[in-house]
Motif scaffolding. Structure first.
Motif, short mmCIF file in Angstrom:
data_model
loop_
_atom_site.label_atom_id
_atom_site.label_comp_id
_atom_site.label_asym_id
_atom_site.label_seq_id
_atom_site.Cartn_x
_atom_site.Cartn_y
_atom_site.Cartn_z
N ARG A 107 0.83 -1.21 0.00
CA ARG A 107 0.00 0.00 0.00
C ARG A 107 0.86 1.25 0.00
O ARG A 107 0.48 2.28 -0.57
CB ARG A 107 -0.93 -0.02 1.21
N ALA A 108 2.02 1.16 0.65
CA ALA A 108 2.93 2.30 0.63
C ALA A 108 3.43 2.58 -0.79
O ALA A 108 3.82 3.71 -1.11
CB ALA A 108 4.12 2.04 1.55
N GLY A 109 3.40 1.56 -1.65
CA GLY A 109 3.78 1.72 -3.04
C GLY A 109 2.61 1.97 -3.96
O GLY A 109 2.76 1.95 -5.19
N GLY A 110 1.41 2.18 -3.39
CA GLY A 110 0.25 2.54 -4.18
C GLY A 110 -0.71 1.41 -4.50
O GLY A 110 -1.69 1.61 -5.23
N TYR A 111 -0.46 0.20 -3.96
CA TYR A 111 -1.34 -0.94 -4.26
C TYR A 111 -2.42 -1.03 -3.19
O TYR A 111 -2.12 -1.08 -2.00
CB TYR A 111 -0.52 -2.24 -4.27
N ASN A 112 -3.69 -1.07 -3.61
CA ASN A 112 -4.78 -1.06 -2.64
C ASN A 112 -5.86 -2.09 -2.94
O ASN A 112 -6.97 -2.00 -2.40
CB ASN A 112 -5.42 0.33 -2.58
N ASN A 113 -5.57 -3.09 -3.77
CA ASN A 113 -6.60 -4.06 -4.12
C ASN A 113 -6.84 -5.06 -2.98
O ASN A 113 -5.93 -5.35 -2.19
CB ASN A 113 -6.20 -4.81 -5.39
N PRO A 114 -8.05 -5.63 -2.92
CA PRO A 114 -8.38 -6.60 -1.87
C PRO A 114 -7.86 -8.00 -2.21
O PRO A 114 -8.59 -8.84 -2.73
CB PRO A 114 -9.90 -6.57 -1.84
N SER A 115 -6.62 -8.27 -1.91
CA SER A 115 -5.96 -9.48 -2.41
C SER A 115 -6.34 -10.74 -1.66
O SER A 115 -6.29 -11.83 -2.22
CB SER A 115 -4.44 -9.31 -2.32
N PHE A 116 -6.69 -10.63 -0.38
CA PHE A 116 -6.89 -11.81 0.44
C PHE A 116 -8.30 -11.92 1.02
O PHE A 116 -8.56 -12.83 1.81
CB PHE A 116 -5.89 -11.81 1.60
N ASN A 117 -9.21 -11.02 0.64
CA ASN A 117 -10.51 -11.03 1.31
C ASN A 117 -11.42 -12.18 0.89
O ASN A 117 -12.50 -12.35 1.44
CB ASN A 117 -11.23 -9.69 1.10
N ASP A 118 -11.00 -12.97 -0.09
CA ASP A 118 -11.77 -14.16 -0.46
C ASP A 118 -11.22 -15.43 0.17
O ASP A 118 -11.72 -16.53 -0.11
CB ASP A 118 -11.79 -14.32 -1.99
N LEU A 119 -10.22 -15.30 1.01
CA LEU A 119 -9.58 -16.45 1.64
C LEU A 119 -10.06 -16.61 3.08
O LEU A 119 -10.25 -15.62 3.79
CB LEU A 119 -8.05 -16.29 1.65
N ALA A 120 -10.24 -17.85 3.50
CA ALA A 120 -10.52 -18.11 4.91
C ALA A 120 -9.21 -18.09 5.68
O ALA A 120 -8.23 -18.71 5.27
CB ALA A 120 -11.20 -19.46 5.08
N VAL A 121 -9.18 -17.34 6.78
CA VAL A 121 -7.97 -17.25 7.61
C VAL A 121 -8.16 -18.18 8.81
O VAL A 121 -9.10 -18.02 9.59
CB VAL A 121 -7.73 -15.81 8.08
N ILE A 122 -7.28 -19.16 8.94
CA ILE A 122 -7.35 -20.13 10.03
C ILE A 122 -6.03 -20.14 10.78
O ILE A 122 -4.96 -20.28 10.18
CB ILE A 122 -7.67 -21.54 9.49
N GLU A 123 -6.12 -19.96 12.08
CA GLU A 123 -4.90 -19.94 12.90
C GLU A 123 -4.53 -21.36 13.35
O GLU A 123 -5.39 -22.15 13.73
CB GLU A 123 -5.09 -19.06 14.13
N VAL A 124 -3.24 -21.65 13.27
CA VAL A 124 -2.73 -22.92 13.80
C VAL A 124 -2.37 -22.69 15.26
O VAL A 124 -1.41 -21.97 15.56
CB VAL A 124 -1.50 -23.38 13.01
#
Length: 391
Positions: free
Chosen positions: A199-216
């Protein structure tokens, strides 16, 4: 079972993760996954065990991405990972053969790794994923990509934020265009840090919002005790009846530290009782060679939080480590004021709240049911208090 801290384990020696693995397979029926956890929690062993499964109509591929240095190398390695399967699909093989020729790659034989031209990585990745999706041979293709954030960070540093963002966008498009293809992404640095840098380089797309986040998580207490007992028995360490439970407890039920504690008992030829087990942990804390690699938790603070937040992050962790009970935001602000670490009250309150959220995302802290915070892992809290001379 023999001691093997940090080394390769046979699938049958991955203890206490069967229920989690069932949960992960169930989640993969719906979507791709991000596995998050602190280092040494066993993420790699879990996905390696999963990648060795034999499932009908399913192609599974594991790849450690930590040493991958460019997008071109990623394209080549992806082809290498699927080439044996693609070799059985005449249409797909012919398509990639024509692509390799057009993009400057070498002539393709059945299992030959093409030398794709640097500018062609995106076309190569798209073609491979499309060939997999259209083959009709597999109902599901799962890529287990370990240390994925390191790959993105390396691409950002070498090829620029735009290139790294283009890869994230392409993979997100693949997940939407080809639902049969799934990814399990893991890493020892959080994906949120990667996105912050992009984002500091100007990238703001939602890259991971379709992934389920599961903690080990750490092992359950019974499974951690079972592991400790198996190691004590496997190494023929003389021990008191409660030794396995004590080892699990002071290792915070984390397999890596359980292995290391038993290893120390073996090395010192100690009878395993409460005193010798605690002495084994203390010897790791006092060893200048840092055999448990714990200094990493302090050394990464400037990189993760920046010079502007370094003193505050360290101060917050010092405060949480100094208290046995969880702390609310008001308690933390009062202690920061006493330490002389601060800013105007309103600004400080929001800054501390935001920083606590980040420290939780990086597995230093956790929230309690009443909304307070505390150190997530007792073994890290004990080391922090010792190393920072907090008493």
């Amino acid at each position: 079972m023999k001691i093997n801290p940090g080394g390769e384990l046979a699938p049958q020696d991955v203890v206490g993760r069967d229920e989690l693995i069932v949960q992960l397979w169930r989640a993969l029926e719906r979507q791709s996954l991000v596995l998050t956890a602190e280092r040494r929690m066993g993420k790699t062993r879990i996905i390696k065990k999963m990648a060795l499964a034999t499932l009908p109509d399913t192609l599974l591929r594991y790849r450690d991405l930590e040493q991958v240095g460019s997008l071109t190398e990623l394209a080549n390695l992806l082809y290498e990972d699927v080439a044996p399967a693609l070799g059985e699909w005449t249409k797909a093989q012919m398509q990639l053969g024509r692509l390799a020729s057009a993009l400057g790659g070498a002539k393709l034989d059945k299992f030959t790794l093409p030398n794709f031209a640097p500018a062609s990585w995106k076309a190569v990745l798209r073609a491979i994923f499309q060939a997999l999706a259209e083959s009709g041979k597999y109902q599901r293709v799962v890529f287990f990509w370990d240390e994925f954030p390191w790959l993105i960070e390396k691409i950002r540093a070498v090829e620029g934020a735009r290139a790294a963002g283009e890869l994230l966008d392409l993979l997100r498009a693949v997940r939407h265009e080809h639902p049969a293809i799934r990814f399990v992404l893991t890493g020892s640095i959080g994906h949120h840090h990667v996105l912050t840098a992009l984002r500091a380089g100007g990238y703001n797309n939602p890259s991971f919002n379709d992934l389920a986040v599961i903690e080990v998580p750490p092992l359950s207490e019974p499974k951690a005790t079972e592991l400790a007992q198996a190691l004590l028995d496997g190494e023929a360490v003389p021990h008191d009846p409660q030794a396995a439970g004590e080892i699990a407890k002071i290792a915070s039920n984390i397999p890596f530290f359980i292995h290391l504690l038993v290893d120390r008992l073996v090395t010192t030829k100690s009878h395993a009782d409460t005193a010798t087990i605690h002495q084994a942990r203390l010897s790791a804390f006092t060893n200048s060679q840092d055999p448990w690699n714990l200094r990493h938790f302090v050394e990464r603070i400037p990189q993760y939080y920046g010079a502007a937040n370094q003193a505050l992050a360290l101060g917050l962790l010092d405060i949480f480590a100094s208290h046995e009970k969880p702390l609310g935001l008001g308690d933390v602000l009062d202690e920061l004021a006493q330490l002389g670490i601060g800013a105007p009250a309103t600004l400080q309150r929001e800054r501390v709240r935001e920083l606590q959220e980040k420290l939780a995302a990086d597995h230093y802290l956790e929230a309690t049911p009443d909304g307070k915070r505390q150190f997530r892992h007792g073994v890290l809290k004990a080391w922090w208090r010792f190393s920072r001379e907090l008493g």
